[in-house]
Motif scaffolding. Structure first.
Motif, PDB file in Angstrom:
ATOM      1  N   VAL A 313       0.883   0.074   0.106  1.00  0.00           N
ATOM      2  CA  VAL A 313       0.210   1.036  -0.774  1.00  0.00           C
ATOM      3  C   VAL A 313       1.280   1.878  -1.450  1.00  0.00           C
ATOM      4  CG1 VAL A 313      -1.332   3.038  -0.850  1.00  0.00           C
ATOM      5  CG2 VAL A 313      -1.802   1.191   0.754  1.00  0.00           C
ATOM      6  N   THR A 314       1.029   2.263  -2.709  1.00  0.00           N
ATOM      7  CA  THR A 314       1.894   3.241  -3.356  1.00  0.00           C
ATOM      8  C   THR A 314       1.012   4.276  -4.027  1.00  0.00           C
ATOM      9  OG1 THR A 314       3.833   3.549  -4.769  1.00  0.00           O
ATOM     10  CG2 THR A 314       2.190   1.972  -5.551  1.00  0.00           C
ATOM     11  N   SER A 315       1.438   5.542  -3.976  1.00  0.00           N
ATOM     12  CA  SER A 315       0.630   6.623  -4.542  1.00  0.00           C
ATOM     13  C   SER A 315       1.443   7.333  -5.616  1.00  0.00           C
ATOM     14  CB  SER A 315       0.236   7.605  -3.437  1.00  0.00           C
ATOM     15  OG  SER A 315       1.385   8.032  -2.742  1.00  0.00           O
ATOM     16  N   THR A 316       0.763   7.727  -6.688  1.00  0.00           N
ATOM     17  CA  THR A 316       1.497   8.317  -7.797  1.00  0.00           C
ATOM     18  C   THR A 316       0.548   9.044  -8.741  1.00  0.00           C
ATOM     19  OG1 THR A 316       3.178   7.846  -9.478  1.00  0.00           O
ATOM     20  CG2 THR A 316       1.360   6.268  -9.298  1.00  0.00           C
ATOM     21  N   SER A 317       1.106   9.519  -9.859  1.00  0.00           N
ATOM     22  CA  SER A 317       0.299  10.049 -10.953  1.00  0.00           C
ATOM     23  C   SER A 317       0.729   9.308 -12.229  1.00  0.00           C
ATOM     24  CB  SER A 317       0.508  11.556 -11.061  1.00  0.00           C
ATOM     25  OG  SER A 317      -0.401  12.085 -12.003  1.00  0.00           O
ATOM     26  N   GLY A 318       0.146   9.676 -13.368  1.00  0.00           N
ATOM     27  CA  GLY A 318       0.338   8.914 -14.601  1.00  0.00           C
ATOM     28  C   GLY A 318       1.768   8.511 -14.936  1.00  0.00           C
ATOM     29  N   PRO A 319       2.718   9.472 -14.967  1.00  0.00           N
ATOM     30  CA  PRO A 319       4.089   9.080 -15.311  1.00  0.00           C
ATOM     31  C   PRO A 319       4.664   8.056 -14.332  1.00  0.00           C
ATOM     32  CG  PRO A 319       3.830  11.468 -15.392  1.00  0.00           C
ATOM     33  CD  PRO A 319       2.572  10.920 -14.786  1.00  0.00           C
ATOM     34  N   GLY A 320       4.302   8.197 -13.070  1.00  0.00           N
ATOM     35  CA  GLY A 320       4.784   7.257 -12.057  1.00  0.00           C
ATOM     36  C   GLY A 320       4.158   5.885 -12.229  1.00  0.00           C
TER      37      GLY A 320
END
Lengths: 618, 335
Positions: A313-320
């Protein structure tokens, strides 16, 4: 007890906004109040509103941090449009929040902080408390700082002023307990638990809590007490949960049900970091977290873990998410399970990092090189982040595909009183494993129904194989540049994702099941506001219904049936119309009205109703 | 203990054709790896080859083990995730000078810094081969290439300096056309626990032919290269008449028998010393070029420490399932 005449007003719901410097402990006070309300049996939803700066200059508008709590004796699905009660710890907090309070609201201010210096810092060239600004409100000018200090100093514990000032939020809490007829005992216990590791701070905080209560009780200025009843017929086990915590727990649940270890590869980014913070606390459930050197390594380590048989799993926001797209394509072509969580925020670029938006939708659906189909699902309440994180795991594992789960800053940081799910009853997750030495195994041999390939893990005997970013031959998985093979494999990957529609629920309509005048269409984190707006209007006699989407790509199979039943359709979203555009490409035969907002704020029920009424009148 | 089947070189050879250019240095690296693996005592199914992009990175397709050909520069990150998730696997990374030090520089240094037990083979041909001849981060200053018609104006990296600068614990430099030394070094790299970086000076026959020849060519090699052996003095030369001594904070070449210098004055190679100062000087030195294991220091590995944290947490918790977690902490039971 004072002998003044107390009037107790019973309310169906109330919205309270706590505002102060980002170091004033307003988030804590808000949490404490919502805990008290939860144990009392109210419905509730909270929403923090914090600045991007960690400690902006004290007393300035930039440094104001807020926390809104909406409690009710009935269904509560939004943090509330406008506040009934505002607590403003300084002039800057008053200034930034005046536009978010109802006319006639009760405003509690710390009068000690309204000196000339603080007023000027907030940008006032006058004292707002002495002006006509507050004529339409019930203002309680409480000397919170001075009374907190004197209460602490009377204890003779040798506590310095700076520490004494940190008890001010308990003074506020004491006033609220009186104002809302709450139980003092519960709050004392909260303080004892909170300061269990710093017992010296228990006595001063409890003393200040009582001081606040007594102050409100004796004050002539407060003539009214409020009472919000427990929700009738509400039963069961509940807990307060934020969207980010619910996401993290849903991921753990998904991995556990699939019999897999959970591996999170992640790089810190607002507002997604709390998923990393939460998961790194749960090594006791076998979870591994890897704080990567960048967003790319976040997804790549997760892909590596999935290749090894973990649930990556990877978690992020838009830029990421933008940085991860190349690797997402690798997960598509290698057909490995992977969950990518995008907690959306205001963009583009750094944009509004602490504010909410739904503007990554098209990036999620389309934002990759090549023909790169990837399922996209979206959570719609803080609590159901758990369910959709679980669902993302199920789709990823059973269909052998990366999945994007969209949440947003509003869901991520908002809390709701969430009924603990029946874990036993949650659906099974069955990975398509292969037995050691299976002579039939081929890396790209597909299941006839789902079209997924099987998952052979390094360490298994007799299944050694190579995968990678180069196109592979159908069935055998050798590197292939054959033109027809690329066509076949591209078609398979697209069809595999389309067939997920056979395994997801039908789209529901809230309202007129057989169709009607206006269908409100939403997706993701705006559910609470859309649902309440539609519900209130239906109670007022309007023919309005709601179709709120959680499954975005592929769409539920009955989507067209839902759309065609209504005369008008309005797509409401916190962007400039991305879901509307998406529906136009999928179902171009229907016209779509739009209601869009990009202010970093959630929808207000009032503005939605106004729009819907206009559309119905047209 | 599981019985390990007796493996041979053939067990690691794939059926399909190997598609590097005729005469490419990668062939000898492949042969050395296939010769070394039967000697390390690891069952075949436990071995994984990961790679990035570039000529070097086709490597996994030619190994009959588990393999993952990933993205340009990202092999190090994917291998890091794999090894962290599955410490029981034997993980190798095939990469090149461009893959590891240009586009993948960040992942390369962090893999080293974390000390994840991965054996990294850096095929250093000092050029971009697969994209047909642009300069790489290790191309010598001033080189004329397809993308530097007037000569490069960039200072090259020396991989060893980068490894030591990133807190690396194992660095070796070897030559593609010396199979026996290559094989021995691969076995040493695998035996070392932690990130083991092996720089292979590799020839690209098409775009950078004979780039290493002025140093390691048959005629000049013995005069230009010092073969390092742990515990042995650093002596070189056709006549073995030259050696290295410490001169202040630098290394100096001296002639044995001149100015009263005897073999006893020559610096003895200690690859295991924690202080990397001399290893750094050896990695940086161009005359003579140091070949062999320059540094091999033991330290705890990332994946072991991570697994220990997990195991300790699992052993000490009362909350053993997600269901128990859901019902832990502050619950509001409303009746």
């Amino acid at each position: 007890m004072s002998d003044k005449q107390k009037k107790i007003v019973e309310l169906e719901e109330v919205v309270i906004k706590f505002a102060g410097d980002s170091g004033d402990g307003m988030q804590l006070t808000g949490t404490q109040f919502s805990d008290a309300s939860a144990s009392f049996g109210n419905e509730l939803l909270t929403f923090p509103d914090y600045p991007a700066e960690i400690r902006a200059p004290q007393g300035t508008v930039a440094g104001v941090s807020g926390f809104q709590v909406h409690i009710g004796a009935k269904e509560v699905q939004t943090p509330g449009d406008l506040a009934d009660v505002l607590i403003a710890m300084n002039p800057a907090a008053l200034k930034t929040n005046m536009k978010w309070v109802k006319p006639g609201a009760t405003i509690i201010v710390d009068v000690d902080s309204f000196d000339q210096k603080h007023c000027e810092k907030a940008g006032y060239d006058y004292d707002p408390l002495q002006s006509s600004d507050l004529d339409d409100y019930t203002v309680i000018k409480a000397p919170i700082t001075s009374l907190s200090r004197s209460t602490v100093s009377d204890l003779n514990l040798g506590i310095d002023v700076k520490t004494a000032d940190k008890t001010r939020n308990q003074f506020v809490m004491g006033m609220l307990i009186w104002l809302f007829n709450r139980n003092m005992k519960v709050e004392e216990e909260f303080i004892e638990k909170k300061f269990a590791k710093k017992p010296a701070l228990i006595a001063p905080n409890v003393a200040v809590l009582h001081a606040g209560y007594n102050y409100a009780d004796t004050l002539e200025a407060i003539a009214t007490q409020f009472y919000v009843k427990p929700v009738a017929g509400k039963k069961g086990s509940f807990r307060q949960i934020t969207g980010n915590t619910a996401t993290a727990w849903g991921l753990m649940a998904g991995a556990e049900k699939a019999g897999l270890k959970l591996f999170l590869g992640s790089y810190p980014i607002t507002p997604a970091s709390d998923i990393l913070h939460e998961l790194c606390k749960h090594k006791h459930l076998g979870v591994k977290t890897f704080q990567a050197e960048d967003e790319i390594a976040g997804i790549c380590t997760a892909i590596g873990a999935s290749f090894g048989g973990n649930l990556g799993v990877t978690s992020t926001s838009g830029p990421g998410l933008a940085l991860k797209t190349e690797a997402a394509g690798l997960a598509v072509i290698t057909e490995l399970p992977l969950v990518i969580v995008d907690v959306q925020r205001g963009g583009p670029s750094t944009g509004l990092p602490t504010k909410t938006e739904q503007s990554d939708l098209l990036q999620a659906i389309h934002g990759r090189h090549g023909e790169s189909p990837m399922p996209v699902i979206a959570a719609s309440t803080p609590g159901n982040c758990f369910n959709y994180a679980y669902e993302a795991c199920k789709i990823a594992v059973e269909h052998m595909t990366p999945v994007i789960l969209l949440t947003d800053g509003y869901l991520a940081n908002g809390t709701e009183l969430w009924e603990i799910p029946n874990y036993e009853a949650m659906p099974k997750i069955v990975p398509p494993f292969v037995k050691d030495n299976d002579p039939e195994y081929q890396p790209y041999k597909r299941d006839a129904e789902k079209l997924n390939r099987r998952w052979a893990l390094p360490g298994q005997k007799g299944l050694e194989h190579r995968i990678g970013g180069l196109e592979k031959s159908d069935v055998y998985g050798d590197v292939s540049h054959d033109p027809m093979n690329h066509q076949v494999m591209t078609n398979y990957r697209a069809e595999k994702v389309q067939r997920i529609a056979n395994y997801i629920p039908q789209q529901e309509i809230i309202g007129s099941q057989n169709g009607g005048e206006l269908l409100v269409i939403g997706w993701g984190g705006t559910f609470g506001a859309l649902n309440m707006a539609v519900k209130e209007m239906r109670e007022e006699g309007y023919d309005v219904s709601l179709a709120h989407f959680n499954y975005i790509f592929p769409l539920p199979k009955n989507t067209e049936d839902v759309l065609k039943k209504f005369k008008k359709r309005v797509v409401c979203e916190l962007n400039l119309g991305q879901f509307a555009d998406y529906l136009r490409t999928q179902y171009p035969q229907y016209p779509y009205e739009q209601y869009n907002k990009v202010q970093g704020l959630p929808f207000f029920i009032s503005e939605l109703k106004e729009k819907f009424k206009q559309l119905l009148a047209k | 203990m599981e019985e390990v089947q007796k493996l041979t070189r053939e067990d690691f050879q794939t059926a399909g054709p190997v598609k590097w250019c005729a005469g490419c240095g990668s062939y000898s690296i492949l042969a050395a790896v296939q010769n070394a693996l039967p000697q390390i005592g690891v069952p075949k199914e436990k071995i994984v080859f990961v790679s990035g992009i570039g000529c070097s990175s086709r490597f996994p397709y030619y190994m009959k083990t588990y393999g993952f050909h990933t993205l340009h520069g990202r092999g190090a990150a994917i291998a890091s995730g794999l090894k962290s998730a599955r410490p029981d696997l034997n993980v190798w990374l095939a990469t090149g000078d461009g893959d590891s030090m240009a586009i993948g520089g960040n992942h390369f240094i962090h893999l080293i810094r974390r000390n994840i037990d991965i054996n990294v083979l850096v095929f250093n041909n000092k050029i971009y081969g697969l994209t047909k001849g642009q300069y790489s981060p290790t191309t010598p200053y001033g080189s004329i290439t397809k993308s530097s018609p007037d000569g490069t104006i960039e200072n090259p990296f020396k991989p060893g300096e980068l490894v030591i600068g990133a807190e690396g614990n194992f660095f070796a430099r070897v030559i593609d056309k010396e199979p026996r030394n290559l094989e021995k070094t691969l076995i040493a790299a695998n035996a070392h626990k932690g990130a083991s970086i092996v720089e292979v000076l590799q020839n690209c026959v098409i775009f950078n032919d004979k780039i290493h020849e002025s140093i390691i060519g048959k005629e000049v090699r013995d005069e230009n290269v010092v073969m390092l052996e742990h515990g042995k003095p650093m002596i070189f030369g056709k006549e073995r008449d030259k050696g290295l001594v410490l001169d202040g904070a630098d290394l100096k070449v001296v002639k044995i028998g001149e100015n009263g210098i005897t073999e006893k004055d020559i610096l003895v190679h200690d690859m295991t010393t924690k202080n990397p100062s001399i290893h750094y000087l050896l990695a940086k030195m161009t005359y003579p070029l140091a070949i062999g294991v320059i540094r091999s220091v033991d330290d705890a590995t990332y994946e072991t420490k991570l697994q220990e944290q997990v195991d300790t947490a699992v052993a000490n918790t009362k909350i053993k399932t997600v269901d128990q977690l859901l019902h832990s902490g502050q619950i509001f039971d409303i009746k």
